[in-house]
Design a protein around this motif. Structure first.
Motif, PDB file in Angstrom:
ATOM      1  N   PRO A  26      -6.219   3.858   5.319  1.00 47.16           N
ATOM      2  CA  PRO A  26      -4.866   4.139   4.820  1.00 47.16           C
ATOM      3  C   PRO A  26      -4.309   5.469   5.315  1.00 47.16           C
ATOM      4  O   PRO A  26      -3.108   5.569   5.609  1.00 47.16           O
ATOM      5  CB  PRO A  26      -5.067   4.161   3.297  1.00 47.16           C
ATOM      6  CG  PRO A  26      -6.280   3.337   3.062  1.00 47.16           C
ATOM      7  CD  PRO A  26      -7.168   3.588   4.238  1.00 47.16           C
ATOM      8  N   LEU A  65       1.105  10.209  -0.802  1.00 43.24           N
ATOM      9  CA  LEU A  65       0.240   9.029  -0.795  1.00 43.24           C
ATOM     10  C   LEU A  65      -1.204   9.409  -0.463  1.00 43.24           C
ATOM     11  O   LEU A  65      -2.151   8.956  -1.125  1.00 43.24           O
ATOM     12  CB  LEU A  65       0.753   8.006   0.214  1.00 43.24           C
ATOM     13  CG  LEU A  65       2.067   7.303  -0.119  1.00 43.24           C
ATOM     14  CD1 LEU A  65       2.565   6.504   1.078  1.00 43.24           C
ATOM     15  CD2 LEU A  65       1.885   6.381  -1.320  1.00 43.24           C
ATOM     16  N   SER A 103       0.796  -1.232   0.000  1.00 47.55           N
ATOM     17  CA  SER A 103       0.000   0.000   0.000  1.00 47.55           C
ATOM     18  C   SER A 103       0.825   1.276   0.000  1.00 47.55           C
ATOM     19  O   SER A 103       0.264   2.360   0.119  1.00 47.55           O
ATOM     20  CB  SER A 103      -0.909   0.010   1.237  1.00 47.55           C
ATOM     21  OG  SER A 103      -0.142  -0.042   2.430  1.00 47.55           O
ATOM     22  N   ASP A 104       2.143   1.175  -0.130  1.00 49.98           N
ATOM     23  CA  ASP A 104       2.943   2.377   0.090  1.00 49.98           C
ATOM     24  C   ASP A 104       3.589   2.937  -1.175  1.00 49.98           C
ATOM     25  O   ASP A 104       4.465   3.789  -1.089  1.00 49.98           O
ATOM     26  CB  ASP A 104       4.024   2.104   1.134  1.00 49.98           C
ATOM     27  CG  ASP A 104       4.968   0.998   0.703  1.00 49.98           C
ATOM     28  OD1 ASP A 104       4.642   0.309  -0.274  1.00 49.98           O
ATOM     29  OD2 ASP A 104       6.017   0.825   1.345  1.00 49.98           O
ATOM     30  N   LEU A 139      -4.417   9.230  -2.962  1.00 50.33           N
ATOM     31  CA  LEU A 139      -5.576   8.423  -2.581  1.00 50.33           C
ATOM     32  C   LEU A 139      -6.871   9.225  -2.695  1.00 50.33           C
ATOM     33  O   LEU A 139      -7.856   8.762  -3.298  1.00 50.33           O
ATOM     34  CB  LEU A 139      -5.393   7.918  -1.152  1.00 50.33           C
ATOM     35  CG  LEU A 139      -6.518   7.034  -0.596  1.00 50.33           C
ATOM     36  CD1 LEU A 139      -6.447   5.641  -1.195  1.00 50.33           C
ATOM     37  CD2 LEU A 139      -6.438   6.959   0.933  1.00 50.33           C
ATOM     38  N   TRP A 177      -0.743   5.744   7.259  1.00 46.97           N
ATOM     39  CA  TRP A 177       0.404   6.508   6.761  1.00 46.97           C
ATOM     40  C   TRP A 177       0.795   7.617   7.733  1.00 46.97           C
ATOM     41  O   TRP A 177       1.980   7.917   7.903  1.00 46.97           O
ATOM     42  CB  TRP A 177       0.075   7.096   5.384  1.00 46.97           C
ATOM     43  CG  TRP A 177      -0.013   6.047   4.317  1.00 46.97           C
ATOM     44  CD1 TRP A 177       0.726   4.907   4.223  1.00 46.97           C
ATOM     45  CD2 TRP A 177      -0.898   6.050   3.197  1.00 46.97           C
ATOM     46  NE1 TRP A 177       0.360   4.189   3.108  1.00 46.97           N
ATOM     47  CE2 TRP A 177      -0.631   4.864   2.446  1.00 46.97           C
ATOM     48  CE3 TRP A 177      -1.881   6.907   2.732  1.00 46.97           C
ATOM     49  CZ2 TRP A 177      -1.330   4.543   1.278  1.00 46.97           C
ATOM     50  CZ3 TRP A 177      -2.573   6.590   1.560  1.00 46.97           C
ATOM     51  CH2 TRP A 177      -2.285   5.422   0.854  1.00 46.97           C
ATOM     52  N   SER A 182      -1.434   3.524  -4.206  1.00 45.83           N
ATOM     53  CA  SER A 182      -2.332   4.482  -3.583  1.00 45.83           C
ATOM     54  C   SER A 182      -3.429   4.907  -4.555  1.00 45.83           C
ATOM     55  O   SER A 182      -4.611   5.003  -4.188  1.00 45.83           O
ATOM     56  CB  SER A 182      -1.551   5.715  -3.113  1.00 45.83           C
ATOM     57  OG  SER A 182      -2.420   6.681  -2.572  1.00 45.83           O
TER      58      SER A 182
END
Length: 704
Positions: free
Chosen positions: A212, A227, A181-182, A231, A216, A187
């Motif tokens: 998320p 990110l 997810s990074d 998103l 983060w 994202s």
């Protein structure tokens, strides 16, 4: 010197566990198999009466949500009238899956129910598979058992609710988020998936953004700003594109407001800060924690532990952070609105279960890593205790559905929450605080056992008293109306969901007002409305007072009337409709006609000998004319055809009570009491209404 490469959560070592032993794998397989069996059993049964604050969504919503699929499966077009009402339903995942099932296996209440069951089961399985990369086999087993046996998930999985589509789409999001997810690309993909969940599932899906973002922010990822921006941007872009492509306009906010606020008064949570906290703390007043008491207690303990202790394993920490964020954000956002049935809440059982399982097995390790409580953590702790204590106390103290009463108890619990918070801070600030693994094991084992017992009790009570009145109404309506019938109203789609009868989707309000022009314009021939709404309509519109009710169905908590309106409006398209012999017979019972009612009804029964409404109508006509003896075979036939229909049992009880009064035969009275007891058995929650109706009614009164 070059900076070392940034290390992310996805690069951390895989959760160390011994793998799935034979017994763990066997337990997991058994839990999933039993859970699937419980969900597939009796898919056409009614939901229990008065469940979840007596919400009627179990009765009404399935027909509306699958109406577009029915239209295309039967008539080859999504929209039959050129009138797009609740267009979001047409572009939902529910519509797509329902259409596939209808086209493959035929139109029925079972295939409709399979829509929800399929999406619910797939969602739970995918969620477990995604969690398996981060949690131990024992944790996965505990989660699987909790979810497989949860009665609320089982019950709501029996219906094609949008929330089941959202559950499936959330599971895909969870799988992707926990996998990796990074990166910027991931994202953007996650944002697009959130847009898919919100648009094709339910708009609540946008709340997934919080998970998320919190992860983060708390993990201090170097690129967290980029990110998070990516998103949010990809989510907004996805929603805009989907809206323009499928709806031709962007109407997201207006649709959410229409369903969340209109018809339910201005949101109390937006009225003032006091109103917000009153709505927030009483969020689950329609039964979420009441139906899941032991799971809710474990979830509370897990959130408590997260405030005081930090999980060292980054993979487990990621799971906990996401689930806690999902749960808290969902409650905070939806608590704004006044209307939040259990249907809007039951998905929270998933993060509650995951957090409970993680805490159950990891608390003894976390207890040795004490953290100092910051001021903001103390504030969060007060809110957590306030919410939990309120829902712990109110099921035992509230006997009214008055919102003012709920809100008053919110403030009564605040000083208690402050006192509990102070006690917890003192307790957890001790230098030495040990909780043995054995104690925690006992806690979760007891909670798991009590949860299974509680869910088993709820499931058994439902299945042992189950009825099929909605299915019976569909069977009945398939014969009652002519081929050009168009039915509308709150219960129209529900009682014709598995029939070729066309539906014009419209919620009728009193007074009829603007709805009249739509009914006239689109040639609506019949309305299916709750009896209390019809009575209100007749009080405001004299034209309606003499219209005969052609059919009555007692569906869970409401008596539903089917009313012919094809000749109500002079310039309507509906006068082309030709009523059936049954409808002519019923109308002749209330107005002077060329043919006697029993002639028409008997003619109809010759071609439809098992029709419920025709048998009932002829019985009432016999009673009206004093020919009770002629009703004996009719009542016997109804009892044979509809053994679990409590309204038929009540009809038989009233019939035999009258025979007892006329003949003085005590045996007839005993028989009447037996049928009354059977009526109460199949609808125990409404026993007082059934008994009152029994005492006050006679066989010639067609009120049930």
């Amino acid at each position: 010197m070059a900076k070392p490469a940034h290390r992310t959560i996805d690069d951390s070592p895989v959760n160390q566990s011994s793998g799935y032993s034979r017994w763990t794998a066997l337990g997991l397989a058994i839990a999933l198999a039993v859970g699937l069996a419980l969900r597939l059993y009796d898919l056409d049964a009614d939901a229990p009466a008065r469940f979840a604050d007596a919400s009627q969504d179990f009765t009404t919503d399935s027909g509306f949500l699958t109406l577009y699929a029915k239209n295309h499966a039967l008539f080859g077009q999504w929209t039959l009238f050129g009138y797009e009402h609740w267009q979001a339903f047409k572009t939902s995942l529910i519509t797509g899956v329902a259409f596939f099932l209808y086209s493959s296996f035929g139109l029925s209440l079972v295939t409709s129910a399979l829509t929800g069951t399929l999406l619910s089961v797939l969602g739970l399985v995918i969620t477990l598979a995604a969690l398996a990369r981060h949690l131990s086999p024992r944790e996965i087993l505990i989660i699987a058992v909790f979810l497989a046996f949860n009665f609320v998930l089982i019950l709501y999985g029996h219906f094609p609710f949008s929330e089941n589509a959202l559950l499936f789409l959330i599971s895909l999001f969870i799988g992707l988020f926990f996998w990796r997810s990074d990166s910027i690309a991931m994202s953007a993909t996650l944002g697009l998936l959130i847009a898919v969940a919100a648009f094709f599932g339910k708009m609540f899906g946008v709340i997934l953004l919080v998970g998320p973002v919190v992860w983060w922010l708390t993990e201090k990822t170097e690129r967290r700003g980029t990110l998070i921006g990516t998103l949010i941007a990809s989510t907004a872009a996805g929603l805009a594109v989907f809206s323009l492509v499928f709806h031709g306009r962007i109407e997201i906010i207006s649709f959410v407001w229409a369903h969340g606020a209109e018809g339910h008064q201005f949101p109390h949570g937006l009225s003032s800060p006091i109103g917000f906290f009153e709505n927030l703390m009483s969020y689950a007043r329609t039964g979420l924690h009441e139906y899941t008491p032991f799971l809710s207690a474990l979830a509370y303990l897990s959130l408590l532990w997260m405030i005081f202790f930090r999980e060292q394993n980054p993979r487990v920490r990621k799971v906990s952070a996401f689930m806690a964020s999902w749960m808290v954000a969902w409650i905070v956002v939806l608590s704004i609105f006044n209307y939040r049935p259990l249907r809007y809440q039951f998905l929270l059982i998933i993060p509650m279960t995951v957090l409970a399982a993680v805490w159950s097995l990891r608390a003894p390790d976390m207890i040795r890593r004490r953290q100092k409580v910051a001021w903001w953590q103390g504030l969060v702790l007060v809110l957590l205790n306030w919410y939990f204590i309120y829902h712990l106390v109110t099921p035992f103290t509230l006997t009214t559905l008055s919102l003012a009463t709920y809100w008053r108890w919110v403030w009564l619990m605040l000083p208690v929450a402050v006192l509990v918070t102070a006690t917890e801070i003192v307790l957890f600030s001790r230098k030495k605080l040990a909780v043995s693994r054995r104690l925690v094991t006992i806690i979760w084992a007891v909670a798991l056992t009590l949860t299974i017992i509680n869910d088993g009790r709820l499931y058994y009570h439902w299945i042992s008293h189950r009825t099929y009145n909605i299915s019976g109404a569909n069977t009945d309506m398939a014969d009652l109306l002519g081929p050009k019938a168009v039915i509308s109203g709150q219960y129209g789609p529900a009682i014709t969901q598995a029939t070729p009868v066309k539906n014009f989707p419209l919620f009728i309000t009193s007074p009829l007002g603007e709805g009249e022009s739509l009914l006239r314009q689109y040639g609506v021939t019949h309305l299916a409305l709750p009896s209390n709404l019809w009575r209100d309509l007749t009080k405001t519109d004299p034209r309606l007072t003499n219209i005969p009710i052609v059919a009555r169905y007692w569906l869970r908590d409401n008596i539903v009337y089917v009313i012919p309106v094809w000749d109500l409006f002079e310039d309507s398209a509906a006068p082309r409709y030709q009523p059936t012999a049954y409808e002519k017979g019923v109308r002749a019972m209330f107005v002077v006609a060329d043919t006697l009612p029993d002639v028409q009804l008997k003619a109809f029964l010759q071609t439809h000998p098992n029709n419920r409404s025709a048998l009932i109508a002829l019985h009432h006509w016999n009673a009206h004319t004093g020919n009770l003896a002629a009703s004996a075979p009719l009542v016997a036939r109804l009892l044979e055809l509809y053994p679990t229909d409590f309204s038929i049992q009540l009809l038989a009880a009233i019939y035999y009570k009258k025979l007892s009064e006329i003949s003085g035969d005590a045996g007839m009275r005993t028989k009447a009491d037996q049928y009354l007891d059977r009526a109460v058995f199949y609808n125990p929650i409404n026993s007082e209404i059934l008994r009152t109706t029994f005492e006050r009614s006679t066989p010639d009164m067609w009120e049930i």
